[in-house]
Every structure is written in C-alpha cells, then in structure tokens.
Design an enzyme around this catalytic site. Structure first.
Site, PDB file in Angstrom:
ATOM      1  N   ASN A  14       0.762  -1.171   0.080  1.00  0.00           N
ATOM      2  CA  ASN A  14      -0.142  -0.027  -0.024  1.00  0.00           C
ATOM      3  C   ASN A  14       0.857   1.339   0.245  1.00  0.00           C
ATOM      4  O   ASN A  14       0.400   2.364  -0.620  1.00  0.00           O
ATOM      5  CB  ASN A  14      -0.824   0.082   1.163  1.00  0.00           C
ATOM      6  CG  ASN A  14      -2.188  -0.890   0.760  1.00  0.00           C
ATOM      7  OD1 ASN A  14      -3.073  -0.401   0.036  1.00  0.00           O
ATOM      8  ND2 ASN A  14      -2.150  -2.122   1.381  1.00  0.00           N
ATOM      9  N   HIS A 110      -8.246  -0.771   5.574  1.00  0.00           N
ATOM     10  CA  HIS A 110      -8.788  -2.146   6.207  1.00  0.00           C
ATOM     11  C   HIS A 110      -9.125  -3.212   5.158  1.00  0.00           C
ATOM     12  O   HIS A 110     -10.249  -2.618   4.388  1.00  0.00           O
ATOM     13  CB  HIS A 110     -10.080  -1.952   7.435  1.00  0.00           C
ATOM     14  CG  HIS A 110     -10.120  -3.147   8.060  1.00  0.00           C
ATOM     15  ND1 HIS A 110      -9.289  -3.709   8.960  1.00  0.00           N
ATOM     16  CD2 HIS A 110     -11.166  -4.029   7.736  1.00  0.00           C
ATOM     17  CE1 HIS A 110      -9.937  -4.796   9.414  1.00  0.00           C
ATOM     18  NE2 HIS A 110     -11.062  -5.041   8.418  1.00  0.00           N
ATOM     19  N   GLU A 148     -11.083   6.424  18.334  1.00  0.00           N
ATOM     20  CA  GLU A 148     -10.583   5.644  19.717  1.00  0.00           C
ATOM     21  C   GLU A 148     -10.721   4.277  19.628  1.00  0.00           C
ATOM     22  O   GLU A 148     -10.146   3.434  20.257  1.00  0.00           O
ATOM     23  CB  GLU A 148     -11.352   6.354  20.974  1.00  0.00           C
ATOM     24  CG  GLU A 148     -10.938   7.884  21.407  1.00  0.00           C
ATOM     25  CD  GLU A 148     -11.777   8.657  20.353  1.00  0.00           C
ATOM     26  OE1 GLU A 148     -12.458   8.095  19.629  1.00  0.00           O
ATOM     27  OE2 GLU A 148     -10.835   9.877  20.285  1.00  0.00           O
ATOM     28  N   ASP A 151     -11.202   0.377  14.125  1.00  0.00           N
ATOM     29  CA  ASP A 151     -11.918   0.303  12.987  1.00  0.00           C
ATOM     30  C   ASP A 151     -13.303   0.805  12.988  1.00  0.00           C
ATOM     31  O   ASP A 151     -14.241   0.481  12.160  1.00  0.00           O
ATOM     32  CB  ASP A 151     -12.226  -1.204  12.315  1.00  0.00           C
ATOM     33  CG  ASP A 151     -10.747  -1.768  12.267  1.00  0.00           C
ATOM     34  OD1 ASP A 151      -9.685  -1.136  11.928  1.00  0.00           O
ATOM     35  OD2 ASP A 151     -10.560  -3.048  12.274  1.00  0.00           O
ATOM     36  N   GLU A 181      -7.650  -1.917  -2.364  1.00  0.00           N
ATOM     37  CA  GLU A 181      -6.713  -1.050  -1.559  1.00  0.00           C
ATOM     38  C   GLU A 181      -5.771  -0.366  -2.017  1.00  0.00           C
ATOM     39  O   GLU A 181      -5.823   0.835  -1.819  1.00  0.00           O
ATOM     40  CB  GLU A 181      -5.782  -2.217  -0.861  1.00  0.00           C
ATOM     41  CG  GLU A 181      -6.479  -3.015   0.138  1.00  0.00           C
ATOM     42  CD  GLU A 181      -5.775  -3.827   1.318  1.00  0.00           C
ATOM     43  OE1 GLU A 181      -4.856  -3.209   1.723  1.00  0.00           O
ATOM     44  OE2 GLU A 181      -6.111  -5.103   1.372  1.00  0.00           O
TER      45      GLU A 181
HETATM   46  C1  GAR Z   1      -3.043  -4.736   3.987  1.00  0.00           C
HETATM   47  O1  GAR Z   1      -3.930  -5.899   3.121  1.00  0.00           O
HETATM   48  C2  GAR Z   1      -3.697  -3.907   4.817  1.00  0.00           C
HETATM   49  O2  GAR Z   1      -5.321  -3.727   4.559  1.00  0.00           O
HETATM   50  C3  GAR Z   1      -3.821  -4.764   5.900  1.00  0.00           C
HETATM   51  O3  GAR Z   1      -2.596  -5.383   6.207  1.00  0.00           O
HETATM   52  C4  GAR Z   1      -2.075  -5.536   4.765  1.00  0.00           C
HETATM   53  C5  GAR Z   1      -0.889  -4.569   4.699  1.00  0.00           C
HETATM   54  O4  GAR Z   1      -0.088  -5.090   3.509  1.00  0.00           O
HETATM   55  N1  GAR Z   1      -4.367  -4.349   7.218  1.00  0.00           N
HETATM   56  C6  GAR Z   1      -5.033  -4.585   8.125  1.00  0.00           C
HETATM   57  O5  GAR Z   1      -5.406  -5.311   8.431  1.00  0.00           O
HETATM   58  C7  GAR Z   1      -5.364  -3.499   9.413  1.00  0.00           C
HETATM   59  N2  GAR Z   1      -6.400  -3.898  10.290  1.00  0.00           N
HETATM   60  P1  GAR Z   1       1.038  -4.147   3.074  1.00  0.00           P
HETATM   61  O6  GAR Z   1       2.157  -3.883   4.044  1.00  0.00           O
HETATM   62  O7  GAR Z   1       1.488  -4.752   1.700  1.00  0.00           O
HETATM   63  O8  GAR Z   1       0.487  -2.815   2.499  1.00  0.00           O
END
Ligand code: GAR
Length: 215
Positions: A14, A110, A148, A151, A181
């Site tokens: 991301n 998320h 706070e 999600d 994403e």
């Molecule tokens: C992503 O899928 C993001 O949406 C998730 O972690 C991954 C990170 O991937 N985040 C969560 O689950 C937060 N609750 P990346 O390091 O390749 O961007």
C-alpha cells in the site's frame, strides 16, 4: 502541500501504491515526509529507502514501557510536522495521544467492507479467513478515519471485490489489494490533499464538482 507520515509493519504494497500515485500525479499536493515501521525488518522500509524517503523504526520493544513508546511515536510525528498520518498495514495499537493529536487527520486502510470482518483480531490474512469461513460473496476494502475504537471511525471510501469459489485467504487477499486497496488508499489521500473531505457527525462528506455528497 500535504505532508504525510506512512506507518507500516510489513511488505508495504500500500505504501508502494501511494509512492507510485504521487509519482504518476494521480495524488497531487502531497509528499511523504517519513515512513515509520514498528518492525525493523519490514520490506516497507526498503521501499522507502529505494525512493529516497526518510524512514525509521520505532518499536514498542525498544522502550521500557508502552507509555514511552507512545510518547516517542507522537514526538516523531510532530518532528516531521505532518498533516496526515496514513496507517498502511500498521499492526500496532495506535496510542491514544496520537489519535487525539491527529483527530480527523489519521486514516487507515482495512481489507474488508467495514462493518464486516473488522475490530479486534481482524487484521491481515485473518480478515480474509473470516470472509471465506462465513461464505460471503462480496468483500472489499475500506479507508476510514481513525478514532478511539478499532475500525470504528468515519468511513471515507469503500470498494467491493467479488469472492471466487476457489479462493484461498491468500488469493483473496491479493485480489482485494489489487482491485481495491491500492486504488482507494491513493484516492483518499488525493481527496484529502485537495480539501475535498469533511467529517461531520461521524460521517464523511466528499466534495464533488457539484458540492458535498454524504457517503
Ligand atoms: C493490507 O492488506 C492492509 O489492508 C492490512 O494489512 C495489509 C498490509 O499490506 N491492514 C489491516 O489488516 C489493518 N487492520 P502491505 O504492507 O502490503 O500494504
């Protein structure tokens, strides 16, 4: 110019999508000031280095207690005078002092359509395992402001992704990243950087050509 801190823990795909969108001009008026990881081995730090972006590791493990970690993270963000904190796969509970100092200026990506498959325990691959276990036909991703709760903050953007019958958690995770994403996180930053987002009564208002739309 919107000054951004990106907080990461892992691979940083991301983060890469944001770097690429800034380079391509699909995100305007924005600059990543710093990438912060709680994990010194995160490949995301390597991506920052490759792109000449200041980066550092701030881990709870390096401090005597959680309060000290919380203080140091806030100090680091403040030292870069950032306008927006982007949680891009940051798997550490955000300190209350950071949430308060950056209220309506912190966003999270998320990998589900909130309020499904979110909250405590739902992160990374667990989210997709939950979706497959429940047998949903549609999942997706959400960008939301951080409050706070876990999600629970105002939803900014969402994008749906189809679940396929032969999906594994890994294949679903990859498709949610590719189709949702990596698109909505850059889009959210672009909207914020161009003054098109307001938060009102726990919901976001996005300014379109015609005016403000509640989503
Ligand atoms: C992503 O899928 C993001 O949406 C998730 O972690 C991954 C990170 O991937 N985040 C969560 O689950 C937060 N609750 P990346 O390091 O390749 O961007």
């Amino acid at each position: 110019m919107l000054k951004i801190a990106v907080l990461v823990s892992g691979g940083g795909t991301n983060l890469q999508a944001v770097i690429d969108a800034i380079a391509a001009g699909t995100i305007t008026n924005s600059r990543i000031e710093v990438v912060i990881s709680n994990n010194k081995n995160a490949y995301a730090l390597e991506r920052a280095a490759q792109n000449g972006i200041p980066h550092r590791c701030i881990s709870p493990k390096d401090f005597a207690d959680r309060d000290e970690f919380n203080r140091q993270l806030l100090l680091a963000l403040n030292s870069y005078s950032v306008d927006l904190v982007v949680l891009a796969g940051f798997l550490v509970v955000i300190p209350p002092e950071v949430i308060a100092a950056y209220k309506n200026r912190t966003i999270n990506i998320h990998p589900s359509l909130i309020p499904s498959f979110c909250g405590t325990g739902y992160y990374g691959l667990n989210v997709h395992k939950g979706a497959l276990l429940r047998g949903v036909k549609i999942t997706g991703a959400t960008v939301h402001f951080v409050d706070e709760g876990t999600d629970t903050g105002p939803i900014l953007l969402q994008k749906a992704v189809e679940v396929k019958e032969d999906d594994t958690p890994e294949s679903l995770q990859r498709r949610v990243m590719e189709e949702a994403e990596w698109k909505i996180l850059p889009e959210a930053i672009h909207l914020i950087a161009n003054g098109r987002v307001e938060v009102e009564n726990g919901k976001t208002l996005i300014r379109s050509e015609k005016g403000m739309d509640t989503i």
